[in-house]
Design an enzyme around this catalytic site. Structure first.
Site, PDB file in Angstrom:
ATOM      1  N   ARG A 167      94.202  60.346 -13.279  1.00 26.08           N
ATOM      2  CA  ARG A 167      93.555  59.413 -12.352  1.00 26.08           C
ATOM      3  C   ARG A 167      92.203  59.951 -11.875  1.00 26.08           C
ATOM      4  O   ARG A 167      91.237  59.200 -11.718  1.00 26.08           O
ATOM      5  CB  ARG A 167      94.480  59.183 -11.153  1.00 26.08           C
ATOM      6  CG  ARG A 167      93.925  58.213 -10.132  1.00 26.08           C
ATOM      7  CD  ARG A 167      94.988  57.883  -9.083  1.00 26.08           C
ATOM      8  NE  ARG A 167      94.496  56.933  -8.097  1.00 26.08           N
ATOM      9  CZ  ARG A 167      94.552  57.144  -6.774  1.00 26.08           C
ATOM     10  NH1 ARG A 167      95.078  58.261  -6.300  1.00 26.08           N
ATOM     11  NH2 ARG A 167      94.085  56.232  -5.952  1.00 26.08           N
TER      12      ARG A 167
ATOM     13  N   HIS B 196      88.596  58.117 -11.873  1.00 23.86           N
ATOM     14  CA  HIS B 196      87.792  57.905 -10.663  1.00 23.86           C
ATOM     15  C   HIS B 196      86.450  58.623 -10.747  1.00 23.86           C
ATOM     16  O   HIS B 196      85.470  58.184 -10.148  1.00 23.86           O
ATOM     17  CB  HIS B 196      88.569  58.362  -9.418  1.00 23.86           C
ATOM     18  CG  HIS B 196      89.622  57.376  -9.007  1.00 23.86           C
ATOM     19  ND1 HIS B 196      90.153  57.333  -7.735  1.00 23.86           N
ATOM     20  CD2 HIS B 196      90.242  56.386  -9.693  1.00 23.86           C
ATOM     21  CE1 HIS B 196      91.059  56.368  -7.665  1.00 23.86           C
ATOM     22  NE2 HIS B 196      91.137  55.784  -8.845  1.00 23.86           N
TER      23      HIS B 196
ATOM     24  N   ASN C 156      90.354  57.573  -2.708  1.00 23.82           N
ATOM     25  CA  ASN C 156      90.643  58.934  -3.181  1.00 23.82           C
ATOM     26  C   ASN C 156      91.410  59.787  -2.176  1.00 23.82           C
ATOM     27  O   ASN C 156      92.192  60.650  -2.566  1.00 23.82           O
ATOM     28  CB  ASN C 156      89.333  59.658  -3.521  1.00 23.82           C
ATOM     29  CG  ASN C 156      88.649  59.071  -4.732  1.00 23.82           C
ATOM     30  OD1 ASN C 156      89.307  58.658  -5.689  1.00 23.82           O
ATOM     31  ND2 ASN C 156      87.328  59.001  -4.696  1.00 23.82           N
TER      32      ASN C 156
ATOM     33  N   HIS D  44      99.592  54.090 -15.546  1.00 24.94           N
ATOM     34  CA  HIS D  44     100.534  53.828 -14.448  1.00 24.94           C
ATOM     35  C   HIS D  44     101.985  53.957 -14.899  1.00 24.94           C
ATOM     36  O   HIS D  44     102.889  53.587 -14.169  1.00 24.94           O
ATOM     37  CB  HIS D  44     100.260  52.457 -13.820  1.00 24.94           C
ATOM     38  CG  HIS D  44      98.970  52.420 -13.043  1.00 24.94           C
ATOM     39  ND1 HIS D  44      98.498  51.278 -12.447  1.00 24.94           N
ATOM     40  CD2 HIS D  44      98.066  53.396 -12.761  1.00 24.94           C
ATOM     41  CE1 HIS D  44      97.341  51.556 -11.845  1.00 24.94           C
ATOM     42  NE2 HIS D  44      97.053  52.813 -12.023  1.00 24.94           N
TER      43      HIS D  44
HETATM   44  C1  HEM Z   1      93.015  48.747 -13.715  1.00 23.50           C
HETATM   45  C2  HEM Z   1      92.641  49.055 -12.503  1.00 23.50           C
HETATM   46  C3  HEM Z   1      93.349  50.090 -11.667  1.00 23.50           C
HETATM   47  C4  HEM Z   1      93.735  49.945 -10.383  1.00 23.50           C
HETATM   48  C5  HEM Z   1      93.520  48.727  -9.514  1.00 23.50           C
HETATM   49  C6  HEM Z   1      94.400  51.156 -10.005  1.00 23.50           C
HETATM   50  C7  HEM Z   1      94.937  51.407  -8.756  1.00 23.50           C
HETATM   51  C8  HEM Z   1      95.761  52.451  -8.455  1.00 23.50           C
HETATM   52  C9  HEM Z   1      96.433  52.637  -7.192  1.00 23.50           C
HETATM   53  C10 HEM Z   1      96.308  51.734  -5.977  1.00 23.50           C
HETATM   54  C11 HEM Z   1      97.204  53.743  -7.300  1.00 23.50           C
HETATM   55  C12 HEM Z   1      98.121  54.327  -6.230  1.00 23.50           C
HETATM   56  C13 HEM Z   1      97.410  55.364  -5.408  1.00 23.50           C
HETATM   57  C14 HEM Z   1      98.317  55.888  -4.327  1.00 23.50           C
HETATM   58  O1  HEM Z   1      98.707  55.109  -3.459  1.00 23.50           O
HETATM   59  O2  HEM Z   1      98.642  57.085  -4.325  1.00 23.50           O
HETATM   60  C15 HEM Z   1      97.005  54.273  -8.624  1.00 23.50           C
HETATM   61  C16 HEM Z   1      97.618  55.407  -9.106  1.00 23.50           C
HETATM   62  C17 HEM Z   1      97.365  55.924 -10.335  1.00 23.50           C
HETATM   63  N1  HEM Z   1      96.413  55.492 -11.236  1.00 23.50           N
HETATM   64 FE1  HEM Z   1      95.436  53.748 -11.176  1.00 23.50          FE
HETATM   65  N2  HEM Z   1      94.415  52.002 -11.073  1.00 23.50           N
HETATM   66  C18 HEM Z   1      93.768  51.401 -12.106  1.00 23.50           C
HETATM   67  C19 HEM Z   1      93.508  51.964 -13.341  1.00 23.50           C
HETATM   68  C20 HEM Z   1      93.840  53.236 -13.696  1.00 23.50           C
HETATM   69  C21 HEM Z   1      93.353  53.929 -14.869  1.00 23.50           C
HETATM   70  C22 HEM Z   1      92.341  53.344 -15.857  1.00 23.50           C
HETATM   71  C23 HEM Z   1      93.928  55.154 -14.881  1.00 23.50           C
HETATM   72  C24 HEM Z   1      93.748  56.276 -15.836  1.00 23.50           C
HETATM   73  C25 HEM Z   1      93.444  56.129 -17.095  1.00 23.50           C
HETATM   74  C26 HEM Z   1      94.796  55.215 -13.725  1.00 23.50           C
HETATM   75  C27 HEM Z   1      95.628  56.274 -13.421  1.00 23.50           C
HETATM   76  C28 HEM Z   1      96.459  56.313 -12.325  1.00 23.50           C
HETATM   77  C29 HEM Z   1      97.501  57.305 -12.149  1.00 23.50           C
HETATM   78  C30 HEM Z   1      97.913  58.356 -13.145  1.00 23.50           C
HETATM   79  C31 HEM Z   1      98.066  57.074 -10.887  1.00 23.50           C
HETATM   80  C32 HEM Z   1      99.152  57.903 -10.192  1.00 23.50           C
HETATM   81  C33 HEM Z   1      98.455  58.959  -9.370  1.00 23.50           C
HETATM   82  C34 HEM Z   1      99.349  59.978  -8.708  1.00 23.50           C
HETATM   83  O3  HEM Z   1     100.573  59.892  -8.802  1.00 23.50           O
HETATM   84  O4  HEM Z   1      98.793  60.891  -8.078  1.00 23.50           O
HETATM   85  N3  HEM Z   1      94.692  54.055 -13.014  1.00 23.50           N
HETATM   86  N4  HEM Z   1      96.113  53.468  -9.303  1.00 23.50           N
END
Ligand code: HEM
Ligand SMILES: *[C@@H]1O[C@H](CO)[C@@H](O)[C@H](O)[C@H]1NC(C)=O
Ligand SMILES: *[C@@H]1O[C@H](CO)[C@@H](O)[C@H](O)[C@H]1NC(C)=O
Length: 328
Positions: free
Chosen positions: A62, A66, A94, A192
């Site tokens: 992630r 970002h 973040n 995700h």
């Molecule tokens: C398509 C649009 C995207 C949106 C709207 C989005 C939004 C989010 C949100 C809201 C979270 C939860 C954050 C939290 O509450 O801790 C999240 C987690 C995450 N996102 Fe996305 N995301 C998107 C695309 C991506 C992309 C492109 C990647 C990587 C290639 C990604 C990788 C991750 C990962 C791995 C997590 C888990 C993070 C953790 O457990 O620390 N996301 N994302």
């Protein structure tokens, strides 16, 4: 006449684009002679961090996303705020959820000890994301390197990141702005398949969806009931620490295509996840990714490489930071 004068013009623009593209070209094996152990060190630090806490893999993947979506992949997400400047890192997109900074700092420290001023933090993050994908998903791809570190990080710029309430068309636009297709957006959303979301990022879907539907009808009702046991109503909990749930429950620590299968089961956690199945512009991509796991994995690697080349600094641009949290 008009067409004959347009030919040199076309040629001029061709070379103009060729040269701007060439100057921004990253290269596989960039540190082969300057710091041959760099990738080995990063992999070992990342593997160790993930074995202590599998969530680090999600955090690093992630973090690379970002980084790349805000000011390009220039390590700007790693910079700490200073008394004079609020950095990306402190934007609500973040902070406090972004994790994995310690692994980057540890890799950087080990690398600086053997080849100082050589390996950029932006590259370390790109490699670390790749190593994470390999460790928790056996997804294998090579990372072209040669990124340089930026010196600017502005908190407010992180507000251009996609939000969990975005619909598919908004997500397609956000990714198109960075040169990524709808298919690549859907492919990358497969990240995700691991990691967590904190309750406030989706709890409106459980309690306050809209005037007629308290609960989002696109979510499996029994899954909504389960999530309600994890998340209090918005502002109803009164606690400062918000709980988090797995973004994909079935194989939560495995980076695989079960994310798409769960979307088909109407168990996407974020609204921005489920919309990929609901929207006619992306639903077929979700179906294909749910069905063809190894094809998705290959495409994920390719899309990560493409994402990793967004607006990079190369050559003599930027700097090689000595410490990833601070400009030199
Ligand atoms: C398509 C649009 C995207 C949106 C709207 C989005 C939004 C989010 C949100 C809201 C979270 C939860 C954050 C939290 O509450 O801790 C999240 C987690 C995450 N996102 Fe996305 N995301 C998107 C695309 C991506 C992309 C492109 C990647 C990587 C290639 C990604 C990788 C991750 C990962 C791995 C997590 C888990 C993070 C953790 O457990 O620390 N996301 N994302
Ligand atoms: C990963 O891919 C590279 C290059 O395609 C290949 O040489 C290597 O053997 C692969 N590694 C694993 C462990 O699958
Ligand atoms: C609430 O959402 C449902 C399902 O998406 C929709 O059918 C309905 O029209 C919405 N109601 C309002 C008042 O927006």
């Amino acid at each position: 006449m008009a067409s004959s004068s347009s030919i040199p013009c076309t040629i001029y623009f061709f070379f103009f684009f060729l040269s701007t593209f060439a100057s921004a070209t990253l290269r596989v094996g960039f540190y082969r002679s300057s710091c041959s152990d760099a990738e080995v060190i990063i992999k070992s630090v990342v593997n160790q961090a993930i074995s202590q806490n599998p969530g680090v893999a999600a955090g690093l993947i992630r973090m690379h996303f970002h980084d790349c979506f805000v000011r390009g992949c220039d390590g700007s997400v790693l910079l700490k705020s200073t008394p004079k400047n609020q950095a990306e890192r402190d934007h609500p997109a973040n902070f406090p959820s972004l994790r994995g900074f310690e692994a980057i700092d540890e890799a950087k420290a080990q690398i600086e000890a053997i080849c100082p001023n050589t390996v950029s933090c932006a590259d370390i993050l790109a490699f670390a994301a790749r190593d994470s994908a390999y460790r928790v998903g056996a997804i294998n791809y090579t990372v072209p390197a040669g990124r340089r570190d930026g010196r600017i990080s502005i908190k407010q710029e992180a507000s251009t990141l996609p939000t969990p309430s975005s619909n598919a068309d908004q997500l397609i636009k956000t990714f198109a702005n960075k040169g990524l297709s709808a298919a690549e957006m859907v492919t990358l959303s497969g990240a995700h398949s691991i990691g967590v979301a904190h309750c406030p990022t989706f709890s409106n879907r459980l309690y306050s969806f809209n005037a007629t539907h308290p609960q989002d009808p696109s979510m499996d009702p029994s899954y909504a009931e389960y999530l309600k046991t994890k998340c209090a109503p918005p502002n109803g909990g009164g606690r400062s620490e918000q709980p988090a749930v797995a973004l994909e429950f079935f194989s939560r620590n495995r980076l695989d295509n079960w994310y798409y299968v769960e979307l088909k089961n109407r168990r996407g956690v974020l609204s921005s996840d489920q919309t990929l199945l609901s929207s006619s512009s992306t639903s077929k991509m979700v179906m294909d990714n749910a069905r063809y796991g190894s094809k998705w994995a290959t495409n994920f690697g390719k899309a990560m490489v493409k994402m990793g080349s967004i607006d990079v600094l190369t050559g003599s641009q930027g700097e090689i930071r000595r410490h990833c949290s601070f400009v030199n």
